[in-house]
Scaffold this motif. Structure first.
Motif, PDB file in Angstrom:
ATOM      1  N   SER A 119      62.217  78.956  61.614  1.00  7.49           N
ATOM      2  CA  SER A 119      60.824  77.977  61.416  1.00  7.49           C
ATOM      3  C   SER A 119      60.681  76.305  60.818  1.00  7.49           C
ATOM      4  O   SER A 119      60.077  75.987  61.225  1.00  7.49           O
ATOM      5  CB  SER A 119      59.438  79.416  61.454  1.00  7.49           C
ATOM      6  N   ASN A 120      61.473  76.648  59.571  1.00  9.10           N
ATOM      7  CA  ASN A 120      61.071  75.471  58.964  1.00  9.10           C
ATOM      8  C   ASN A 120      63.079  74.830  58.177  1.00  9.10           C
ATOM      9  O   ASN A 120      62.643  75.239  57.266  1.00  9.10           O
ATOM     10  CB  ASN A 120      60.535  75.873  57.824  1.00  9.10           C
ATOM     11  N   PRO A 121      63.464  73.746  58.944  1.00  8.38           N
ATOM     12  CA  PRO A 121      64.436  73.316  58.339  1.00  8.38           C
ATOM     13  C   PRO A 121      64.558  72.772  56.963  1.00  8.38           C
ATOM     14  O   PRO A 121      65.161  73.073  56.352  1.00  8.38           O
ATOM     15  CB  PRO A 121      64.974  72.194  59.406  1.00  8.38           C
ATOM     16  N   GLU A 122      63.095  72.052  56.557  1.00  5.92           N
ATOM     17  CA  GLU A 122      62.903  71.219  55.706  1.00  5.92           C
ATOM     18  C   GLU A 122      62.683  72.013  54.923  1.00  5.92           C
ATOM     19  O   GLU A 122      63.292  72.497  53.619  1.00  5.92           O
ATOM     20  CB  GLU A 122      61.536  71.055  56.383  1.00  5.92           C
ATOM     21  N   PHE A 123      61.824  74.051  54.878  1.00  4.80           N
ATOM     22  CA  PHE A 123      61.602  74.651  53.713  1.00  4.80           C
ATOM     23  C   PHE A 123      63.438  75.469  53.572  1.00  4.80           C
ATOM     24  O   PHE A 123      63.834  75.946  52.044  1.00  4.80           O
ATOM     25  CB  PHE A 123      61.388  75.433  54.105  1.00  4.80           C
ATOM     26  N   LEU A 124      64.283  75.290  54.827  1.00  7.56           N
ATOM     27  CA  LEU A 124      65.547  75.489  54.115  1.00  7.56           C
ATOM     28  C   LEU A 124      66.243  75.187  53.326  1.00  7.56           C
ATOM     29  O   LEU A 124      67.132  75.684  52.509  1.00  7.56           O
ATOM     30  CB  LEU A 124      66.136  76.497  55.044  1.00  7.56           C
ATOM     31  N   SER A 125      66.359  73.755  53.626  1.00  4.56           N
ATOM     32  CA  SER A 125      66.543  72.685  52.214  1.00  4.56           C
ATOM     33  C   SER A 125      66.529  72.574  50.916  1.00  4.56           C
ATOM     34  O   SER A 125      67.314  73.080  49.798  1.00  4.56           O
ATOM     35  CB  SER A 125      66.402  71.769  53.357  1.00  4.56           C
ATOM     36  N   TYR A 126      65.236  73.121  51.049  1.00  9.46           N
ATOM     37  CA  TYR A 126      64.247  73.430  49.870  1.00  9.46           C
ATOM     38  C   TYR A 126      65.178  74.493  49.250  1.00  9.46           C
ATOM     39  O   TYR A 126      64.892  74.193  47.933  1.00  9.46           O
ATOM     40  CB  TYR A 126      63.175  72.964  49.444  1.00  9.46           C
ATOM     41  N   MET A 127      65.418  75.112  49.608  1.00  7.36           N
ATOM     42  CA  MET A 127      65.933  76.545  49.254  1.00  7.36           C
ATOM     43  C   MET A 127      66.916  76.565  48.521  1.00  7.36           C
ATOM     44  O   MET A 127      66.993  76.761  48.131  1.00  7.36           O
ATOM     45  CB  MET A 127      65.430  78.353  50.346  1.00  7.36           C
ATOM     46  N   THR A 131      71.181  76.006  44.394  1.00 12.02           N
ATOM     47  CA  THR A 131      71.793  75.400  43.879  1.00 12.02           C
ATOM     48  C   THR A 131      71.491  75.407  42.771  1.00 12.02           C
ATOM     49  O   THR A 131      72.681  75.231  41.823  1.00 12.02           O
ATOM     50  CB  THR A 131      72.058  73.760  44.299  1.00 12.02           C
ATOM     51  N   ASN A 132      70.418  74.874  42.194  1.00 13.47           N
ATOM     52  CA  ASN A 132      70.483  74.587  41.125  1.00 13.47           C
ATOM     53  C   ASN A 132      69.440  75.464  39.679  1.00 13.47           C
ATOM     54  O   ASN A 132      70.023  75.818  38.666  1.00 13.47           O
ATOM     55  CB  ASN A 132      68.936  73.695  41.022  1.00 13.47           C
ATOM     56  N   PHE A 133      69.761  76.612  40.815  1.00  9.87           N
ATOM     57  CA  PHE A 133      69.226  78.308  39.833  1.00  9.87           C
ATOM     58  C   PHE A 133      69.921  79.422  40.559  1.00  9.87           C
ATOM     59  O   PHE A 133      69.919  79.336  41.545  1.00  9.87           O
ATOM     60  CB  PHE A 133      67.671  78.605  40.180  1.00  9.87           C
ATOM     61  N   GLN A 138      67.726  82.823  36.890  1.00  8.92           N
ATOM     62  CA  GLN A 138      67.268  81.899  36.715  1.00  8.92           C
ATOM     63  C   GLN A 138      65.852  81.443  36.821  1.00  8.92           C
ATOM     64  O   GLN A 138      65.375  80.162  35.870  1.00  8.92           O
ATOM     65  CB  GLN A 138      67.696  80.416  37.051  1.00  8.92           C
ATOM     66  N   LEU A 139      65.371  82.589  37.935  1.00 10.15           N
ATOM     67  CA  LEU A 139      63.861  81.920  39.070  1.00 10.15           C
ATOM     68  C   LEU A 139      62.749  82.163  37.150  1.00 10.15           C
ATOM     69  O   LEU A 139      62.462  83.942  37.470  1.00 10.15           O
ATOM     70  CB  LEU A 139      63.809  81.817  40.048  1.00 10.15           C
ATOM     71  N   THR A 140      61.843  81.451  36.685  1.00  8.06           N
ATOM     72  CA  THR A 140      60.997  82.070  36.016  1.00  8.06           C
ATOM     73  C   THR A 140      59.944  80.886  35.653  1.00  8.06           C
ATOM     74  O   THR A 140      60.160  80.014  36.047  1.00  8.06           O
ATOM     75  CB  THR A 140      61.659  82.545  34.356  1.00  8.06           C
ATOM     76  N   GLY A 141      59.045  81.278  34.980  1.00  8.27           N
ATOM     77  CA  GLY A 141      58.439  81.050  34.374  1.00  8.27           C
ATOM     78  C   GLY A 141      57.001  80.166  35.411  1.00  8.27           C
ATOM     79  O   GLY A 141      56.830  80.155  36.459  1.00  8.27           O
ATOM     80  N   PHE A 142      57.431  78.556  35.097  1.00 11.03           N
ATOM     81  CA  PHE A 142      56.822  77.543  36.361  1.00 11.03           C
ATOM     82  C   PHE A 142      57.821  77.957  37.838  1.00 11.03           C
ATOM     83  O   PHE A 142      56.822  78.285  38.719  1.00 11.03           O
ATOM     84  CB  PHE A 142      56.393  76.383  36.130  1.00 11.03           C
ATOM     85  N   LYS A 143      59.224  77.924  37.739  1.00 12.82           N
ATOM     86  CA  LYS A 143      59.434  77.475  38.763  1.00 12.82           C
ATOM     87  C   LYS A 143      59.246  78.687  39.826  1.00 12.82           C
ATOM     88  O   LYS A 143      59.272  78.958  41.180  1.00 12.82           O
ATOM     89  CB  LYS A 143      61.143  77.802  38.208  1.00 12.82           C
ATOM     90  N   LEU A 144      59.520  80.185  39.098  1.00 12.40           N
ATOM     91  CA  LEU A 144      59.069  81.007  39.361  1.00 12.40           C
ATOM     92  C   LEU A 144      57.985  81.165  40.941  1.00 12.40           C
ATOM     93  O   LEU A 144      57.500  81.913  41.842  1.00 12.40           O
ATOM     94  CB  LEU A 144      59.100  82.241  38.208  1.00 12.40           C
ATOM     95  N   LYS A 189      77.315  80.454  53.268  1.00 12.93           N
ATOM     96  CA  LYS A 189      77.001  79.559  51.678  1.00 12.93           C
ATOM     97  C   LYS A 189      75.360  79.849  51.366  1.00 12.93           C
ATOM     98  O   LYS A 189      75.930  80.099  50.033  1.00 12.93           O
ATOM     99  CB  LYS A 189      76.726  78.206  52.401  1.00 12.93           C
ATOM    100  N   LEU A 190      74.150  79.741  51.688  1.00 13.43           N
ATOM    101  CA  LEU A 190      73.483  80.668  51.059  1.00 13.43           C
ATOM    102  C   LEU A 190      73.847  82.444  50.784  1.00 13.43           C
ATOM    103  O   LEU A 190      72.934  82.017  49.426  1.00 13.43           O
ATOM    104  CB  LEU A 190      72.341  80.190  52.057  1.00 13.43           C
ATOM    105  N   MET A 191      73.684  83.154  51.893  1.00 14.74           N
ATOM    106  CA  MET A 191      74.342  84.410  51.046  1.00 14.74           C
ATOM    107  C   MET A 191      75.171  84.318  49.318  1.00 14.74           C
ATOM    108  O   MET A 191      74.766  85.180  49.180  1.00 14.74           O
ATOM    109  CB  MET A 191      74.818  85.352  51.407  1.00 14.74           C
ATOM    110  N   LYS A 192      76.367  83.167  50.153  1.00 11.31           N
ATOM    111  CA  LYS A 192      77.260  83.557  48.464  1.00 11.31           C
ATOM    112  C   LYS A 192      76.025  82.390  47.442  1.00 11.31           C
ATOM    113  O   LYS A 192      76.263  82.893  46.249  1.00 11.31           O
ATOM    114  CB  LYS A 192      77.715  82.179  48.653  1.00 11.31           C
ATOM    115  N   LYS A 193      75.452  81.608  47.746  1.00  9.93           N
ATOM    116  CA  LYS A 193      74.442  81.167  46.145  1.00  9.93           C
ATOM    117  C   LYS A 193      73.831  82.264  46.005  1.00  9.93           C
ATOM    118  O   LYS A 193      73.389  82.540  44.498  1.00  9.93           O
ATOM    119  CB  LYS A 193      74.025  79.679  47.019  1.00  9.93           C
ATOM    120  N   LEU A 194      73.895  82.443  46.045  1.00  8.78           N
ATOM    121  CA  LEU A 194      72.670  84.557  46.566  1.00  8.78           C
ATOM    122  C   LEU A 194      72.951  85.194  45.224  1.00  8.78           C
ATOM    123  O   LEU A 194      72.800  86.180  45.130  1.00  8.78           O
ATOM    124  CB  LEU A 194      71.434  84.820  47.410  1.00  8.78           C
TER     125      LEU A 194
END
Ligand SMILES: NC(=O)c1ccc[n+]([C@@H]2O[C@H](COP(=O)([O-])OP(=O)(O)OC[C@H]3O[C@@H](n4cnc5c(N)ncnc54)[C@H](O)[C@@H]3O)[C@@H](O)[C@H]2O)c1
Length: 394
Positions: free
Chosen positions: A205-213, A218-220, A224-230, A309-314
């Motif tokens: 439903s949301n290409p922008e959100f997919l890019s955000y994810m 890519t960065n976490f 590594q997602l903890t605290g405010f980022k989580l 690619k995304l499953m690999k990042k995960l």
């Protein structure tokens, strides 16, 4: 909500109030480290008795302390502990929990609290919907899946003898108390599960959100997602699902797109008999669904590759486990709750952000032979990759 506002809420352990937007829309109280404030919220409601239901694992982690906090304020509180994960999401526990609550004097004026992941939430949702045709209940989700996915829909279900979520109903909680702090102790597998559903929301439903994810992953790494980022990521995933639900408040038409990858995923999860968690199976299911849409000429190889690619990042494997045979997989899919008549229907992508809807129905009927052909190719392709990997690392 702007990022600085979110940060302020995070720092001050503020509570953000949101609504699911469904026909029966429950308030969600969302925050970080807000356990101490729960009783203030509970005080807004009157009840004769409270029932607190959690799983054995969560009782030891947080549930015991939480229950003691409630019990110290309200003496008319009863604790029930059920086995964790899907071990209690069945008719046996549905019956035994219902009977136990009746035995302990539950009435129409009582409130039941579900403390734990999606499994406890689903079981307690079913129990609450059934007793005296409906008792108020509160959900306190403790997993990313719980906070960003299962508690947002009013779908309650238990598993049957032949598959996942075969028996269920729609039932809304009195409110949802979502404290991101609990997620800090999630296992990698639980975290991955929640993030898979987030990626799914982007694809459907949301290409922008997919890019955000994609940026986030890519960065976490997932843990590594903890605290405010989580906190921020959880908030954004909730928003991504709410946008879908708000287009279909009855959860009976467009909302079905949320089941992307689940026809394959549920069957794989079922046949894996506990060896795979929900998200791991859905990840495989989404990749197969993308191959199917590609085979039918709807999406490009590039979009299929983005799934991998995304499953690999995960850090998720996408191969179908070798102990699952194609005929049994097909058989389970034929008993899926999206089956109509003799065919199974699938949710397929048309492009990123859009699902196929050729005849006004997002569930698309695909000939069994085409599905078998795609699955066979998929199983072989990923078995070869795993073998190569094993040789490489030997
Ligand atoms: N109703 C819906 O729309 C919906 C949506 C998604 C999933 N579900 C259902 O939810 C279930 C999966 O839920 P889940 O992934 O939340 O996990 P879960 O409820 O199955 O729990 C998995 C394990 O994690 C533990 N756990 C829970 N919170 C933890 C924490 N904070 N720290 C450490 N361990 C923790 C639990 O005790 C359990 O051992 C499945 O049955 C699935 O079908 C329902």
């Amino acid at each position: 909500m702007e990022n600085h506002e979110l940060l302020e809420n995070f720092k001050s352990t503020g509570i953000i109030e949101m609504y699911t937007g469904l026909d029966q829309s429950s308030p969600i109280y969302f925050g970080y480290n807000i356990q101490e404030k729960f009783l203030d919220q509970l005080e807004n409601h009157s009840f004769d008795r409270l029932f607190f239901i959690t799983d054995n694992n969560m009782y030891n982690k947080y549930g015991g302390t939480f229950w003691k906090m409630i019990h110290a304020r309200y003496s008319n509180t009863k604790l029930l502990i059920v086995p964790d994960s899907d071990a209690s999401k069945n008719f046996i526990y549905l019956e035994s929990v219902c009977e136990e609550l009746i035995e302990h004097g539950i009435s129409k004026r009582s409130v039941v609290i579900a403390f734990g992941g999606g499994a406890v939430g689903n079981l307690v949702g079913m129990v609450s919907a059934l007793i005296y045709r409906g008792i108020r209940y509160i959900e306190i989700p403790t997993t990313l899946t719980g906070i960003t996915d299962s508690t947002l829909s009013n779908k309650q279900a238990i598993n049957g003898k032949r598959g996942k979520n075969h028996f269920g109903t729609y039932y809304a909680p009195l409110f949802i108390w979502s404290d991101v702090k609990y997620l800090e102790t999630e296992s990698l597998r639980l975290r991955q599960s929640g993030l898979v559903e987030a990626i799914k929301n982007g694809f459907i439903s949301n290409p922008e959100f997919l890019s955000y994810m994609e940026d986030i992953l890519t960065n976490f790494s997932p843990l590594q997602l903890t605290g405010f980022k989580l906190f921020e990521v959880s908030y954004n995933i909730i928003q991504s699902k709410m946008k879908i639900l708000q287009l279909d408040p009855s959860e009976k038409s467009y909302g079905i797109v949320l089941e992307y990858g689940h026809t394959f995923g549920h069957a794989i999860e079922w046949l894996a008999k506990g060896k795979l968690v929900h998200g791991e199976a859905v990840a495989i299911g989404m990749c197969i669904a993308s191959e199917l849409a590609h085979r039918l000429g709807y999406i490009s190889q590039e979009i299929v590759n983005l799934h991998y690619k995304l499953m690999k990042k995960l850090e998720l494997a996408v191969g179908v486990p070798p102990f699952i045979e194609l005929p049994e997989l097909m058989e389970i899919m034929l008993s899926d709750n999206k089956k109509t008549g003799e065919a199974v229907k699938y949710i397929l992508l048309e492009r990123i952000g859009n699902c196929l809807n050729p005849t006004g129905d997002y569930l698309v009927e695909i000939p069994k032979n085409t599905v078998m052909e795609v699955m066979l190719k998929y199983i072989r392709m990923h078995a070869i990759y795993s073998k190569e990997k094993a040789i490489e690392s030997a």
